[in-house]
Design an enzyme around this catalytic site. Structure first.
Site, PDB file in Angstrom:
ATOM      1  N   GLY A  17       7.507  19.180  16.282  1.00 25.32           N
ATOM      2  CA  GLY A  17       7.205  20.149  17.518  1.00 25.32           C
ATOM      3  C   GLY A  17       8.344  20.907  17.884  1.00 25.32           C
ATOM      4  O   GLY A  17       8.337  22.148  18.153  1.00 25.32           O
ATOM      5  N   THR A  18       9.459  20.462  18.020  1.00 21.77           N
ATOM      6  CA  THR A  18      10.740  21.017  18.540  1.00 21.77           C
ATOM      7  C   THR A  18      10.999  22.261  17.360  1.00 21.77           C
ATOM      8  O   THR A  18      11.205  23.105  17.759  1.00 21.77           O
ATOM      9  CB  THR A  18      12.069  20.051  18.782  1.00 21.77           C
ATOM     10  OG1 THR A  18      11.544  19.107  19.751  1.00 21.77           O
ATOM     11  CG2 THR A  18      13.235  20.644  18.836  1.00 21.77           C
ATOM     12  N   ASN A  37       3.062  18.474  29.304  1.00 19.09           N
ATOM     13  CA  ASN A  37       3.519  16.981  28.882  1.00 19.09           C
ATOM     14  C   ASN A  37       3.888  16.027  29.926  1.00 19.09           C
ATOM     15  O   ASN A  37       3.948  14.842  29.783  1.00 19.09           O
ATOM     16  CB  ASN A  37       4.517  16.577  27.625  1.00 19.09           C
ATOM     17  CG  ASN A  37       5.795  17.509  28.183  1.00 19.09           C
ATOM     18  OD1 ASN A  37       5.908  18.705  28.512  1.00 19.09           O
ATOM     19  ND2 ASN A  37       7.092  16.754  28.249  1.00 19.09           N
ATOM     20  N   GLN A  64       0.546  18.560  22.993  1.00 19.49           N
ATOM     21  CA  GLN A  64      -0.041  17.554  23.701  1.00 19.49           C
ATOM     22  C   GLN A  64      -1.631  18.128  23.621  1.00 19.49           C
ATOM     23  O   GLN A  64      -2.208  17.106  24.209  1.00 19.49           O
ATOM     24  CB  GLN A  64       0.338  17.213  25.202  1.00 19.49           C
ATOM     25  CG  GLN A  64       1.692  17.080  25.255  1.00 19.49           C
ATOM     26  CD  GLN A  64       1.985  15.377  25.050  1.00 19.49           C
ATOM     27  OE1 GLN A  64       0.905  14.764  24.619  1.00 19.49           O
ATOM     28  NE2 GLN A  64       3.234  14.788  24.781  1.00 19.49           N
ATOM     29  N   SER A 119       2.447  18.746  16.824  1.00 21.74           N
ATOM     30  CA  SER A 119       3.179  17.568  16.086  1.00 21.74           C
ATOM     31  C   SER A 119       2.206  16.332  15.636  1.00 21.74           C
ATOM     32  O   SER A 119       1.233  16.337  16.045  1.00 21.74           O
ATOM     33  CB  SER A 119       3.809  17.009  17.261  1.00 21.74           C
ATOM     34  OG  SER A 119       4.783  15.918  16.892  1.00 21.74           O
ATOM     35  N   ALA A 120       2.758  15.553  14.373  1.00 19.73           N
ATOM     36  CA  ALA A 120       1.833  14.832  14.295  1.00 19.73           C
ATOM     37  C   ALA A 120       1.837  13.252  14.854  1.00 19.73           C
ATOM     38  O   ALA A 120       0.801  12.677  14.804  1.00 19.73           O
ATOM     39  CB  ALA A 120       2.364  14.313  12.460  1.00 19.73           C
ATOM     40  N   HIS A 121       3.004  12.902  15.375  1.00 23.70           N
ATOM     41  CA  HIS A 121       3.217  11.629  15.882  1.00 23.70           C
ATOM     42  C   HIS A 121       2.550  11.627  17.142  1.00 23.70           C
ATOM     43  O   HIS A 121       2.527  10.310  17.634  1.00 23.70           O
ATOM     44  CB  HIS A 121       4.592  11.184  15.817  1.00 23.70           C
ATOM     45  CG  HIS A 121       5.399  11.906  16.869  1.00 23.70           C
ATOM     46  ND1 HIS A 121       5.993  11.198  18.009  1.00 23.70           N
ATOM     47  CD2 HIS A 121       5.790  12.988  16.978  1.00 23.70           C
ATOM     48  CE1 HIS A 121       6.541  11.838  18.743  1.00 23.70           C
ATOM     49  NE2 HIS A 121       6.751  13.075  18.177  1.00 23.70           N
ATOM     50  N   THR A 177      12.525  20.341   0.303  1.00 26.36           N
ATOM     51  CA  THR A 177      11.319  19.801  -0.425  1.00 26.36           C
ATOM     52  C   THR A 177      10.536  19.188   0.705  1.00 26.36           C
ATOM     53  O   THR A 177      10.942  18.565   1.576  1.00 26.36           O
ATOM     54  CB  THR A 177      12.063  18.460  -1.483  1.00 26.36           C
ATOM     55  OG1 THR A 177      12.735  19.037  -2.446  1.00 26.36           O
ATOM     56  CG2 THR A 177      10.832  17.657  -1.930  1.00 26.36           C
ATOM     57  N   CYS A 206      17.925   6.366  36.433  1.00 27.98           N
ATOM     58  CA  CYS A 206      18.463   5.778  37.326  1.00 27.98           C
ATOM     59  C   CYS A 206      19.977   6.844  37.290  1.00 27.98           C
ATOM     60  O   CYS A 206      20.898   6.017  37.547  1.00 27.98           O
ATOM     61  CB  CYS A 206      18.882   4.333  37.218  1.00 27.98           C
ATOM     62  SG  CYS A 206      17.399   3.461  37.821  1.00 27.98           S
TER      63      CYS A 206
END
Lengths: 372, 383
Positions: free
Chosen positions: A70-71, A145, A175, A194-196, A232, A317
């Site tokens: 995505g990036t 997201n 998303q 994006s795939a993941h 490739t 934090c």
């Protein structure tokens, strides 16, 4: 383990991975080579390309470029399109868009950010008021997201084009793809996926572009992907992506309905004296963003991890960057921002898991409050 | 002709009758630092030679030697026979081909037929004949070719002196326990004590789940960097989560850090005494943060009887950062994993806490049980 951080990444779809692996072990040739075996890889890659594309767009009008995720897709789209004048986006974008827009300043393009509403969606009138005849690009995230809020990108794209016809309209659909019904209209020029996030592998994504739109590559080399993304091809990643999408899209409407029910179920079982809800009811069924006031999201997420429940957080934090940029832009105060939890589902999520998760959330917050 | 690394040591010669002991520890440390590289280490008059390593690894040998405390200077050079032809063959390799130079000879073997001056003149002459771009400058040459003629019919030839880490061999000045955080200061403090010959063991406090696994990983990375100098390759971590929670729940907020530090000191002392360490070491620098005032230090010292060494006490942050960069720790120290969650940081920490107030507040806690409990959580990491 109850995994509820699916907006960060999903467990790879096993069947899809195996199918792609089997194919690539046998057909390991370089798809650009000129012998028969290589052609078999080239055509399977073509089928994968077509298969992913047709899920959301008309292949007569759009084409698809495989990227590393995505990036990269966002960056390729932005730096190709915003070459002068100004570029307009929202304060609710993913970092891939937000940081790229800030970089535009160094390249002589003025970035403009339209404010978002508490649910993470853009204030449409404000966005349109920023668009003028010098605007070369408008970018609006499809599904936030951070909140799951859904922008009406088709409507926005149409209004942008009505105002400035030659302005390019893009959307980060990471998303949304495979999660909510999407059909790219002819007003949308570029769409990043994006795939993941849907059972594919990390390191794979795609940029869907309107045919005829010229892009300038970020990466030069052997001329793969029509010269727009040399290197490739990531055959294993691309095939897994298409197989995972095939399975994801097969049940997309049912999954959405079911998960919407689950999302509400989970929220109803939470102690409402402890949790506030930041996600809108009409948002993505896959994301429920909550805040436990006075609690540290980062600490809570580790406590939950130790108890076998995995969720995301929008706060750290850290003394330097403690809060989510996007949620801050949504207008929430520090008390809310500090205790943000992002719960995100997948079709594998079960009702039992959500009962258990709700219990764990309530308990962890109480425990935190007792201690501190 | 063989490529060698010549090592000269720093203050060991001051050590009179204890010299033998210091030299043994030093040699041992050199061996440790060269672990994994095949070599032989030999002592000759007043220096060590690393010999018989693969020639291609000379830079690597030198690099490792450069961080061993006790090394005053070192050179990559050649060990060869002491005939003029052999010496010249070596001199040619280390000599520049142009610019100003001189030849400096040291003759340990006094029976050698030529004097130092004669050797220098002869070799210098031959170099001038061969390389026409060279010019002699006795007073401020750009390059110097060093020749060392030794008693066993051998000579050393080298082209430069590199500055070593200095200091005393680690292990010759006792054993201390460094309280290491993920920050910039403590690794530098450890470095400085090791430089004076102390064996520096490491103790780290974490408060999972308020701190992340990343913070712990970062400390291990810092410990690895430090181990290049300290030669200590282990780290103990102790969990102080419960202590932080108790302090937060029961005591005055402005004393949060002060009280936690007293606990850390108590735990560290018990640990140190158990394993034969003679002092505690911290990276505190006077006035740097609210807990590092003289009052803060006094309040921590009050709970231990071991000496607490604070080698950075008089340093500015800039000076500490410069040292941190020098030892190669800075980039790791500034990674964004914090070692204290902001929930425990009071808005207005006490700058000059009164001991009586601190002790009063501490009475609200079961100090002994908390310390014992924390010590039981100790985990050793070897790397």
């Amino acid at each position: 383990m109850i995994y509820l951080d699916n907006a960060a990444t999903t467990r790879p779809n096993r069947a899809a991975v195996l199918r792609a692996q089997t194919f690539t072990e046998e057909n390991f040739f370089n798809p650009s080579a000129l012998y028969g075996g290589a052609f078999a890889v080239f055509s399977e890659l073509g089928r994968a390309r077509e298969s992913i594309l047709t899920r959301i767009a008309d292949p007569q009008k759009f084409e698809l470029i495989f990227t590393s995720g995505g990036t990269e897709s966002d960056n390729l789209a932005i730096f190709s399109s915003a070459r002068r004048g100004n570029a307009v986006t929202t304060t609710g974008e993913h970092a891939a868009v937000e940081r790229a827009f800030n970089e535009l300043k160094n390249r002589g393009v003025e970035p403009r950010f339209a404010p978002v509403r508490p649910d993470g969606t853009v204030d449409e009138e404000a966005l349109l008021s920023l668009v003028d005849e010098k605007t070369t690009l408008v970018s609006v995230i499809h599904v936030s997201n951070e909140t799951g809020g859904i922008n009406d990108i088709a409507g926005l794209a149409r209004r942008v084009k009505e105002k400035i016809p030659r302005c390019i309209f893009m959307s980060d659909g990471v998303q949304a793809f495979g999660k909510i019904p999407v059909r790219l209209t002819s007003d949308i020029d570029l769409y990043a996926v994006s795939a993941h996030k849907i059972g594919g592998l990390k390191g794979t994504g795609a940029l869907i572009k309107r045919k005829g739109l010229a892009l300038s590559p970020l990466i030069f080399g052997g001329g793969q992907e029509k010269g727009l993304r040399s290197g490739t091809e990531n055959v294993l990643g691309a095939l897994t992506f298409s197989y995972a999408a095939e399975s994801k899209f097969a049940t997309l409407p049912e999954d959405g309905e079911r998960l919407k029910g689950y999302r509400e179920l989970l929220f109803s079982e939470l102690d409402h004296t402890l949790f506030t809800r930041l996600s809108p009811g009409n948002g993505s069924p896959y994301i429920l963003t909550l805040s436990a006031k006075g609690v540290r999201g980062e600490v809570l997420s580790r406590m939950l991890w130790d108890g076998g429940v995995v969720v995301g957080t929008g706060s750290a934090c850290s003394s330097k960057h403690p809060y989510s940029r996007v949620l801050k832009a949504c207008g929430y105060g520090e008390e809310v921002l500090g205790g943000v939890l992002r719960v995100s589902f997948s079709p594998e999520t079960t009702e039992e898991e959500l009962h258990a998760a709700a219990k764990a959330f309530n308990q962890a917050v109480k425990q935190f409050k007792e201690k501190l | 002709m063989e490529k060698v690394v010549i090592i000269r040591y720093a203050e060991i010669h001051l050590k009179g009758k204890n010299r033998g002991y210091f030299e043994r520890v030093f040699a041992n440390n050199l061996e440790k630092s060269l672990k994994g590289i095949r070599h032989e280490l030999h002592r000759t008059s007043g220096r060590w030679l690393v010999e018989k390593f693969e020639e291609g690894r000379a830079e690597e040998v030198a690099e490792r030697i450069s961080s061993v405390f006790g090394v005053h200077s070192y050179s990559i050079g050649y060990l060869l026979g002491s005939s003029m032809d052999e010496i010249y063959a070596g001199a040619k390799l280390v000599s520049p081909k142009e610019g100003t130079f001189k030849v400096e000879t040291h003759r340990g073997y006094k029976q050698y037929p030529l004097s130092s001056m004669e050797i220098s003149a002869e070799i210098g002459g031959r170099l001038l004949d061969e390389f026409h771009g060279l010019k002699v400058d006795i007073h401020s040459p750009e390059h110097t070719v060093f020749i060392d003629v030794r008693e066993n019919g051998k000579a050393l030839v080298f082209g430069s002196f590199e500055e070593g880490a200095g200091g005393m061999p680690v292990g010759t000045s006792g054993k201390g326990l460094l309280l290491i955080s993920g920050g910039i200061d403590s690794p530098v403090a450890g470095y400085m004590m090791a430089k004076r010959g102390m064996q520096v063991e490491l103790l780290h406090f974490h408060s999972y789940p308020y701190t992340s696994d990343g913070a712990k990983e970062k400390v291990v990375s810092l410990a690895k960097i430090l181990s290049k100098y300290t030669l200590v390759t282990r780290l103990t971590t102790v969990k102080v989560t419960k202590i932080q929670e108790e302090i937060h729940a029961k005591c005055a907020a402005e004393l949060n850090v002060t009280l936690l530090r007293r606990f850390m000191f108590r735990i560290a002392e018990k640990f140190a005494l158990k394993y034969g360490m003679q002092c505690l070491i911290t990276g505190e620098s006077l006035g740097q943060v609210a807990s590092q005032t003289i009052e803060g230090m006094t309040s921590s010292n009050a709970v231990v009887s071991l000496p607490v060494l604070r080698p950075l006490v008089g340093f500015d942050k800039d000076e500490i950062i410069a040292r941190s960069r020098k030892i190669g720790a800075y980039e790791t120290s500034i990674l964004p994993f914090e070692d204290c969650c902001t929930v425990f940081l009071p808005e207005h920490p006490a700058i000059r806490p009164k001991l009586s107030f601190i002790e009063e507040e501490e009475k609200k806690l079961d100090v002994e049980t908390l310390v014992e409990e924390a010590l039981r959580s100790a985990e050793k990491t070897e790397f």
